[in-house]
Design an enzyme around this catalytic site. Sequence first.
Site, PDB file in Angstrom:
ATOM      1  N   ASP A   1       0.850  -1.186   0.000  1.00  0.00           N
ATOM      2  CA  ASP A   1       0.000   0.000   0.000  1.00  0.00           C
ATOM      3  C   ASP A   1       0.889   1.242   0.000  1.00  0.00           C
ATOM      4  O   ASP A   1       2.114   1.154   0.113  1.00  0.00           O
ATOM      5  CB  ASP A   1      -0.913   0.002   1.233  1.00  0.00           C
ATOM      6  CG  ASP A   1      -0.112   0.019   2.528  1.00  0.00           C
ATOM      7  OD1 ASP A   1       0.182   1.126   3.027  1.00  0.00           O
ATOM      8  OD2 ASP A   1       0.257  -1.067   3.027  1.00  0.00           O
TER       9      ASP A   1
ATOM     10  N   ASP B   1       0.667   3.684   2.333  1.00  0.00           N
ATOM     11  CA  ASP B   1       0.549   4.313   3.636  1.00  0.00           C
ATOM     12  C   ASP B   1      -0.455   5.469   3.535  1.00  0.00           C
ATOM     13  O   ASP B   1      -1.042   5.711   2.477  1.00  0.00           O
ATOM     14  CB  ASP B   1       1.915   4.775   4.174  1.00  0.00           C
ATOM     15  CG  ASP B   1       1.967   4.789   5.691  1.00  0.00           C
ATOM     16  OD1 ASP B   1       1.611   3.758   6.293  1.00  0.00           O
ATOM     17  OD2 ASP B   1       2.359   5.804   6.272  1.00  0.00           O
TER      18      ASP B   1
END
Length: 299
Positions: free
Chosen positions: A210, A212
């Site tokens: 991902d 973040d």
Amino acid sequence: MTSRKLGVIGGSGLYAVDGVQDARWQSVETPWGAPSDQVFCGTLDGLEIVFLPRHGRGHVHSPSDVPYRANIDALKRLGVTDVISVSACGSFRQEMAPGDFVIVDQFIDRTSARPKSFFGSGCVAHVSMAHPVCGGLGAVCAEAARAAGVTVHEGGTYLAMEGPQFSSFAESTLYRDQWGCSVIGMTNMPEAKLAREAELCYASVAMVTDYDCWHPAHDAVEVTDILRVLTGNADAARRMIRGLPALLGPDRAPCPQGCDTALEHAVITAPAARDAALVKKLDAVAGRVLSGSADTHPG
């Protein structure tokens, strides 16, 4: 030349690599307690290999509770010479997208609740962490990952956070914009420090799941989203591992970076002042430099 034995620390599913022969689960006792789980041992294309599920099968250990010292001691005790850490991470860089692998070359350690050294009162040692990973081993991982069809970024700073919660937006922005970090995770520290103390070559393969919460499209990191990407990353990691034996080979020359001699001048406690009980616990990790010193002090 010595024989190479490869250790892989990572998710519970990484040991399911096609082609592993003489496969078996093995228990290992260490002076630092039990490792995260049994280790999965076997031979892959002539290379001895040991897999250790970092969080245990079924993911039972949180990042703060992983028995890092026991894990590294267990690998060293089994004769492992090279360790590849495979872990999920968040990305601070647009170009380091979910599904990409980052071959980490630096760390910033923000953990605070974990024992970080095998050494201590009674036997003090200071190893260098200026270059905290083995460049040669990392380069081989990059080559194997590319051959497995993965987009690879060589070099990057890993921010190790305590967790288990994810970052706040302010933290994420600080680590990205002010500190220049590349990825963020919860498990490579103190793992890398302990591997250096154990004189093991250590490479970190950070698998991006991902962006973040700094990213406008990822302002709320969801575990379900991470797990979906992680499944694909695990498949790619197994393909990477499958290609390592051909690149590494079964024989191992001394590490040009000196990872395998990191303790050469690191122990500063005089032999006569070393605590016998601690020295005994260090038999696998530091026996090469402490041999014969266990009886020099009554403890």
